[in-house]
Motif scaffolding. Structure first.
Motif, PDB file in Angstrom:
ATOM      1  N   GLU A 160       0.820  -1.207   0.000  1.00  0.00           N
ATOM      2  CA  GLU A 160       0.000   0.000   0.000  1.00  0.00           C
ATOM      3  C   GLU A 160       0.855   1.258   0.000  1.00  0.00           C
ATOM      4  O   GLU A 160       0.593   2.213  -0.750  1.00  0.00           O
ATOM      5  CB  GLU A 160      -0.938   0.010   1.214  1.00  0.00           C
ATOM      6  N   GLU A 161       1.889   1.284   0.834  1.00  0.00           N
ATOM      7  CA  GLU A 161       2.746   2.478   0.915  1.00  0.00           C
ATOM      8  C   GLU A 161       3.570   2.662  -0.362  1.00  0.00           C
ATOM      9  O   GLU A 161       3.797   3.802  -0.803  1.00  0.00           O
ATOM     10  CB  GLU A 161       3.671   2.373   2.125  1.00  0.00           C
ATOM     11  N   HIS A 162       4.024   1.562  -0.970  1.00  0.00           N
ATOM     12  CA  HIS A 162       4.761   1.683  -2.230  1.00  0.00           C
ATOM     13  C   HIS A 162       3.909   2.400  -3.277  1.00  0.00           C
ATOM     14  O   HIS A 162       4.397   3.284  -3.988  1.00  0.00           O
ATOM     15  CB  HIS A 162       5.150   0.298  -2.766  1.00  0.00           C
ATOM     16  N   LEU A 163       2.637   2.027  -3.353  1.00  0.00           N
ATOM     17  CA  LEU A 163       1.748   2.648  -4.333  1.00  0.00           C
ATOM     18  C   LEU A 163       1.426   4.087  -3.963  1.00  0.00           C
ATOM     19  O   LEU A 163       1.445   4.986  -4.813  1.00  0.00           O
ATOM     20  CB  LEU A 163       0.446   1.854  -4.441  1.00  0.00           C
ATOM     21  N   GLU A 164       1.118   4.308  -2.694  1.00  0.00           N
ATOM     22  CA  GLU A 164       0.666   5.625  -2.253  1.00  0.00           C
ATOM     23  C   GLU A 164       1.755   6.680  -2.399  1.00  0.00           C
ATOM     24  O   GLU A 164       1.484   7.815  -2.823  1.00  0.00           O
ATOM     25  CB  GLU A 164       0.192   5.554  -0.807  1.00  0.00           C
ATOM     26  N   TYR A 165       2.981   6.334  -2.050  1.00  0.00           N
ATOM     27  CA  TYR A 165       4.046   7.341  -1.992  1.00  0.00           C
ATOM     28  C   TYR A 165       5.009   7.305  -3.173  1.00  0.00           C
ATOM     29  O   TYR A 165       5.680   8.305  -3.443  1.00  0.00           O
ATOM     30  CB  TYR A 165       4.851   7.175  -0.697  1.00  0.00           C
ATOM     31  N   ASN A 166       5.085   6.189  -3.894  1.00  0.00           N
ATOM     32  CA  ASN A 166       6.148   6.085  -4.898  1.00  0.00           C
ATOM     33  C   ASN A 166       5.712   5.457  -6.217  1.00  0.00           C
ATOM     34  O   ASN A 166       6.563   4.987  -6.977  1.00  0.00           O
ATOM     35  CB  ASN A 166       7.322   5.283  -4.318  1.00  0.00           C
ATOM     36  N   LEU A 167       4.421   5.469  -6.513  1.00  0.00           N
ATOM     37  CA  LEU A 167       3.968   4.897  -7.779  1.00  0.00           C
ATOM     38  C   LEU A 167       4.700   5.526  -8.962  1.00  0.00           C
ATOM     39  O   LEU A 167       5.269   4.821  -9.816  1.00  0.00           O
ATOM     40  CB  LEU A 167       2.453   5.091  -7.927  1.00  0.00           C
ATOM     41  N   ASP A 168       4.705   6.842  -9.036  1.00  0.00           N
ATOM     42  CA  ASP A 168       5.365   7.520 -10.156  1.00  0.00           C
ATOM     43  C   ASP A 168       6.862   7.232 -10.168  1.00  0.00           C
ATOM     44  O   ASP A 168       7.461   7.069 -11.240  1.00  0.00           O
ATOM     45  CB  ASP A 168       5.129   9.021 -10.083  1.00  0.00           C
ATOM     46  N   ASN A 169       7.469   7.177  -8.991  1.00  0.00           N
ATOM     47  CA  ASN A 169       8.914   6.951  -8.924  1.00  0.00           C
ATOM     48  C   ASN A 169       9.294   5.547  -9.375  1.00  0.00           C
ATOM     49  O   ASN A 169      10.333   5.351 -10.022  1.00  0.00           O
ATOM     50  CB  ASN A 169       9.408   7.199  -7.499  1.00  0.00           C
ATOM     51  N   TYR A 170       8.472   4.559  -9.037  1.00  0.00           N
ATOM     52  CA  TYR A 170       8.726   3.204  -9.541  1.00  0.00           C
ATOM     53  C   TYR A 170       8.607   3.165 -11.059  1.00  0.00           C
ATOM     54  O   TYR A 170       9.443   2.566 -11.749  1.00  0.00           O
ATOM     55  CB  TYR A 170       7.755   2.202  -8.905  1.00  0.00           C
ATOM     56  N   LEU A 171       7.573   3.795 -11.590  1.00  0.00           N
ATOM     57  CA  LEU A 171       7.397   3.786 -13.037  1.00  0.00           C
ATOM     58  C   LEU A 171       8.549   4.500 -13.739  1.00  0.00           C
ATOM     59  O   LEU A 171       9.042   4.028 -14.770  1.00  0.00           O
ATOM     60  CB  LEU A 171       6.060   4.436 -13.404  1.00  0.00           C
ATOM     61  N   ASP A 172       8.982   5.623 -13.201  1.00  0.00           N
ATOM     62  CA  ASP A 172      10.109   6.349 -13.806  1.00  0.00           C
ATOM     63  C   ASP A 172      11.352   5.476 -13.860  1.00  0.00           C
ATOM     64  O   ASP A 172      12.085   5.478 -14.861  1.00  0.00           O
ATOM     65  CB  ASP A 172      10.404   7.626 -13.018  1.00  0.00           C
ATOM     66  N   PHE A 173      11.601   4.717 -12.798  1.00  0.00           N
ATOM     67  CA  PHE A 173      12.775   3.848 -12.780  1.00  0.00           C
ATOM     68  C   PHE A 173      12.595   2.639 -13.694  1.00  0.00           C
ATOM     69  O   PHE A 173      13.455   2.341 -14.535  1.00  0.00           O
ATOM     70  CB  PHE A 173      13.067   3.378 -11.351  1.00  0.00           C
ATOM     71  N   LEU A 174      11.479   1.955 -13.576  1.00  0.00           N
ATOM     72  CA  LEU A 174      11.264   0.729 -14.346  1.00  0.00           C
ATOM     73  C   LEU A 174      11.149   0.992 -15.845  1.00  0.00           C
ATOM     74  O   LEU A 174      11.442   0.104 -16.651  1.00  0.00           O
ATOM     75  CB  LEU A 174      10.004   0.021 -13.848  1.00  0.00           C
ATOM     76  N   GLU A 175      10.750   2.197 -16.212  1.00  0.00           N
ATOM     77  CA  GLU A 175      10.592   2.535 -17.622  1.00  0.00           C
ATOM     78  C   GLU A 175      11.739   3.387 -18.150  1.00  0.00           C
ATOM     79  O   GLU A 175      11.636   3.968 -19.238  1.00  0.00           O
ATOM     80  CB  GLU A 175       9.231   3.210 -17.828  1.00  0.00           C
ATOM     81  N   GLY A 176      12.848   3.445 -17.390  1.00  0.00           N
ATOM     82  CA  GLY A 176      14.077   4.047 -17.878  1.00  0.00           C
ATOM     83  C   GLY A 176      14.128   5.549 -17.923  1.00  0.00           C
ATOM     84  O   GLY A 176      15.045   6.126 -18.503  1.00  0.00           O
ATOM     85  N   LYS A 177      13.179   6.219 -17.278  1.00  0.00           N
ATOM     86  CA  LYS A 177      13.173   7.677 -17.291  1.00  0.00           C
ATOM     87  C   LYS A 177      14.156   8.260 -16.283  1.00  0.00           C
ATOM     88  O   LYS A 177      14.631   9.385 -16.452  1.00  0.00           O
ATOM     89  CB  LYS A 177      11.759   8.196 -17.009  1.00  0.00           C
ATOM     90  N   LYS A 178      14.415   7.516 -15.209  1.00  0.00           N
ATOM     91  CA  LYS A 178      15.367   7.943 -14.188  1.00  0.00           C
ATOM     92  C   LYS A 178      16.148   6.733 -13.730  1.00  0.00           C
ATOM     93  O   LYS A 178      15.682   5.590 -13.842  1.00  0.00           O
ATOM     94  CB  LYS A 178      14.646   8.562 -12.982  1.00  0.00           C
ATOM     95  N   ASP A 179      17.354   6.981 -13.179  1.00  0.00           N
ATOM     96  CA  ASP A 179      18.084   5.881 -12.564  1.00  0.00           C
ATOM     97  C   ASP A 179      17.503   5.621 -11.175  1.00  0.00           C
ATOM     98  O   ASP A 179      16.506   6.233 -10.782  1.00  0.00           O
ATOM     99  CB  ASP A 179      19.589   6.155 -12.525  1.00  0.00           C
ATOM    100  N   SER A 180      18.120   4.727 -10.430  1.00  0.00           N
ATOM    101  CA  SER A 180      17.536   4.296  -9.157  1.00  0.00           C
ATOM    102  C   SER A 180      17.741   5.280  -8.017  1.00  0.00           C
ATOM    103  O   SER A 180      17.127   5.135  -6.956  1.00  0.00           O
ATOM    104  CB  SER A 180      18.125   2.939  -8.746  1.00  0.00           C
ATOM    105  N   ASN A 181      18.572   6.290  -8.199  1.00  0.00           N
ATOM    106  CA  ASN A 181      18.951   7.146  -7.075  1.00  0.00           C
ATOM    107  C   ASN A 181      17.752   7.840  -6.431  1.00  0.00           C
ATOM    108  O   ASN A 181      17.619   7.858  -5.207  1.00  0.00           O
ATOM    109  CB  ASN A 181      19.983   8.190  -7.523  1.00  0.00           C
ATOM    110  N   TYR A 182      16.889   8.431  -7.250  1.00  0.00           N
ATOM    111  CA  TYR A 182      15.771   9.187  -6.680  1.00  0.00           C
ATOM    112  C   TYR A 182      14.806   8.262  -5.960  1.00  0.00           C
ATOM    113  O   TYR A 182      14.360   8.559  -4.839  1.00  0.00           O
ATOM    114  CB  TYR A 182      15.039   9.981  -7.764  1.00  0.00           C
ATOM    115  N   LEU A 183      14.468   7.147  -6.582  1.00  0.00           N
ATOM    116  CA  LEU A 183      13.556   6.194  -5.946  1.00  0.00           C
ATOM    117  C   LEU A 183      14.124   5.710  -4.615  1.00  0.00           C
ATOM    118  O   LEU A 183      13.416   5.688  -3.597  1.00  0.00           O
ATOM    119  CB  LEU A 183      13.307   5.000  -6.871  1.00  0.00           C
TER     120      LEU A 183
END
Length: 255
Positions: free
Chosen positions: A31-54
């Motif tokens: 629940e917390e992964h989705l609530e607080y970091n949904l966009d950040n997971y997608l940015d990382f998994l889809e190559g828009k950002k490296d892992s540092n921000y997530l």
């Protein structure tokens, strides 16, 4: 970050989350992964950002449990190499596979509705959740098919992914930082590993497959899912209003 729980879904993740909270840790679960970091997971998994921000978003969180974090355990461990890793396992790959199948069937029978695949047309949040679901499904099943398509489920590949994941954790984490654990063991080995006193109450038993109140039932109450349902309703209403207006204009034109 002190604890990375690397076990796949349906290895006792919900019981472990409650247990760690009982021991005084702050925990981010599904629940917390989705609530607080949904966009950040997608940015990382889809190559828009490296892992540092997530990874920076978890700096002040004590423990992570369940997907999508469990699939990225090695990324977490790279950023937080002092962390302890808990690998939750089931009695066998077959047992894990049966439990996963039971959960998916429960969802399909109780909550899946006709036309669900089109909900993303009316909700940007639903589209994001669908994208993350597809990433998680690929990690756990090795498949890019629609998770709702039971005819495409391949249990042999599911079990292979489970075995490979667990083998990698056991091989790559230093032995003194790793606990391989089954939640049915109770408190003793977990508390010894974490340096905590054993609580005076039984080890939690959460998310029992097929029983009311499991994670599938609870998910519909997540704040993010309530927002999604509201978006879908508003989108359907707006689309209906526009279509009705268009039909009215067309009818007037041809009178």
């Amino acid at each position: 970050m002190q604890i990375i729980c690397a076990g796949f879904p349906k290895t006792g993740t919900k019981s472990m989350a409650v247990a760690l909270r009982d021991l005084g840790y702050s925990v981010h679960d599904f629940e917390e992964h989705l609530e607080y970091n949904l966009d950040n997971y997608l940015d990382f998994l889809e190559g828009k950002k490296d892992s540092n921000y997530l990874m920076e978003q978890y700096r002040d969180v004590d423990a992570v449990v369940d997907q999508p974090a469990s699939y990225l355990w090695q990324t977490f461990f790279k950023h937080y190499p002092q962390s302890k890793v808990i690998l939750m396992e089931r009695e066998s790959p077959d047992v894990w596979c049966r439990s996963s199948t039971k959960m998916l069937n429960y969802y399909l029978e109780k909550y899946s509705v006709w036309g669900e695949q089109y909900f993303g047309m009316f909700s940007s949040l639903r589209r994001k959740l669908d994208r993350l679901t597809n990433h998680c499904w690929a990690f756990s099943s090795g498949s890019v098919c629609d998770p709702r398509d039971k005819e495409a489920w391949n249990m042999e590949i599911w079990k292979t992914k489970y075995i490979q994941h667990n083998a990698a954790v056991k091989q790559l984490v230093p032995p003194d930082q790793l606990l391989v654990f089954q939640v049915g063991e109770g408190w003793n080995r977990l508390c010894e590993f974490l340096g905590k006193d054993v609580p005076d109450h039984p080890f939690p038993r959460e998310n029992v497959g097929g029983q009311k109140g499991n994670i599938v039932d609870k998910m519909v109450e997540f704040a993010i899912f309530r927002r999604m349902i509201k978006e879908i309703g508003q989108g359907v209403l707006l689309t209906g209003t526009v279509l009705l207006g268009g039909l009215s204009v067309a009818a007037s034109f041809f009178q």
